[in-house]
Write a protein that holds these residues in place. Structure first.
Motif, PDB file in Angstrom:
ATOM      1  N   GLU A  52       0.850  -1.191   0.000  1.00 23.37           N
ATOM      2  CA  GLU A  52       0.000   0.000   0.000  1.00 23.37           C
ATOM      3  C   GLU A  52       0.884   1.239   0.000  1.00 23.37           C
ATOM      4  N   PRO A  53       0.481   2.280  -0.722  1.00 25.53           N
ATOM      5  CA  PRO A  53       1.287   3.507  -0.713  1.00 25.53           C
ATOM      6  C   PRO A  53       1.210   4.184   0.652  1.00 25.53           C
ATOM      7  N   VAL A  54       2.216   4.972   0.955  1.00 23.20           N
ATOM      8  CA  VAL A  54       2.237   5.721   2.210  1.00 23.20           C
ATOM      9  C   VAL A  54       2.340   7.207   1.898  1.00 23.20           C
ATOM     10  N   ASN A  55       1.871   8.016   2.816  1.00 23.59           N
ATOM     11  CA  ASN A  55       1.969   9.464   2.683  1.00 23.59           C
ATOM     12  C   ASN A  55       3.279   9.902   3.332  1.00 23.59           C
ATOM     13  N   GLY A  56       4.222  10.332   2.514  1.00 22.07           N
ATOM     14  CA  GLY A  56       5.530  10.729   3.014  1.00 22.07           C
ATOM     15  C   GLY A  56       5.482  11.856   4.020  1.00 22.07           C
ATOM     16  N   PHE A  57       4.553  12.790   3.850  1.00 19.47           N
ATOM     17  CA  PHE A  57       4.463  13.910   4.781  1.00 19.47           C
ATOM     18  C   PHE A  57       3.960  13.448   6.142  1.00 19.47           C
ATOM     19  N   ASP A  58       3.041  12.486   6.157  1.00 21.51           N
ATOM     20  CA  ASP A  58       2.587  11.911   7.428  1.00 21.51           C
ATOM     21  C   ASP A  58       3.737  11.182   8.119  1.00 21.51           C
ATOM     22  N   ILE A  59       4.502  10.429   7.349  1.00 22.84           N
ATOM     23  CA  ILE A  59       5.651   9.708   7.910  1.00 22.84           C
ATOM     24  C   ILE A  59       6.676  10.702   8.441  1.00 22.84           C
ATOM     25  N   LEU A  60       6.927  11.769   7.699  1.00 19.81           N
ATOM     26  CA  LEU A  60       7.898  12.778   8.128  1.00 19.81           C
ATOM     27  C   LEU A  60       7.471  13.414   9.450  1.00 19.81           C
ATOM     28  N   ASP A  61       6.182  13.688   9.616  1.00 24.82           N
ATOM     29  CA  ASP A  61       5.685  14.213  10.889  1.00 24.82           C
ATOM     30  C   ASP A  61       5.935  13.227  12.022  1.00 24.82           C
ATOM     31  N   LYS A  62       5.751  11.952  11.730  1.00 21.31           N
ATOM     32  CA  LYS A  62       5.991  10.927  12.748  1.00 21.31           C
ATOM     33  C   LYS A  62       7.473  10.841  13.096  1.00 21.31           C
ATOM     34  N   VAL A  63       8.328  10.956  12.082  1.00 21.26           N
ATOM     35  CA  VAL A  63       9.776  10.936  12.329  1.00 21.26           C
ATOM     36  C   VAL A  63      10.149  12.090  13.258  1.00 21.26           C
ATOM     37  N   ALA A  64       9.560  13.258  13.011  1.00 19.21           N
ATOM     38  CA  ALA A  64       9.863  14.430  13.839  1.00 19.21           C
ATOM     39  C   ALA A  64       9.439  14.227  15.291  1.00 19.21           C
TER      40      ALA A  64
END
Length: 115
Positions: free
Chosen positions: A11-23
């Motif tokens: 499934e595709p992922v939303n990179g911006f959502d992942i980036l927020d989680k990384v932060a």
């Protein structure tokens, strides 16, 4: 991502959502119990990784494939953000050049001062 090794259900992922989680992911220095006191590693705790991303086993560590995937999608999101900001800067520079004809000489960039 289907193939002889990878499973189905990609499934595709939303990179911006992942980036927020990384932060939001806590990162600290630590050592394994069996290592000498002066040995240090840096990274998130597997419990935090599981809580933030929902990936892997809570107590078994962080799978390399997941860490690489999170890193790559975060880099992609940052690239899209930087590209968008660069486009905005070019657009604003054009507007500034049009509105202030006596501004910086052609080919020169106005100085930008960080706050």
């Amino acid at each position: 991502m289907a193939g002889p090794i990878a499973g189905d259900g990609a499934e595709p992922v939303n990179g911006f959502d992942i980036l927020d989680k990384v932060a939001s992911l806590p990162v600290s220095t630590w050592r394994y119990r069996w290592e000498a006191e002066d040995v240090r590693h840096i990274g998130p705790m597997s419990q935090d990784w599981k809580r933030v991303f929902g990936l892997g086993d809570e107590y078994e560590g962080i799978y390399c494939v997941d860490a690489k995937g999170i890193s790559l999608v975060s880099i992609q999101a940052l690239h899209r953000m930087i590209t968008s900001l660069q486009d905005q800067v070019v657009s604003l520079q054009r507007r500034l050049d049009e509105e202030l004809p006596n501004g910086p000489a052609k080919g020169q960039k106005a100085e930008v001062h960080a706050a």
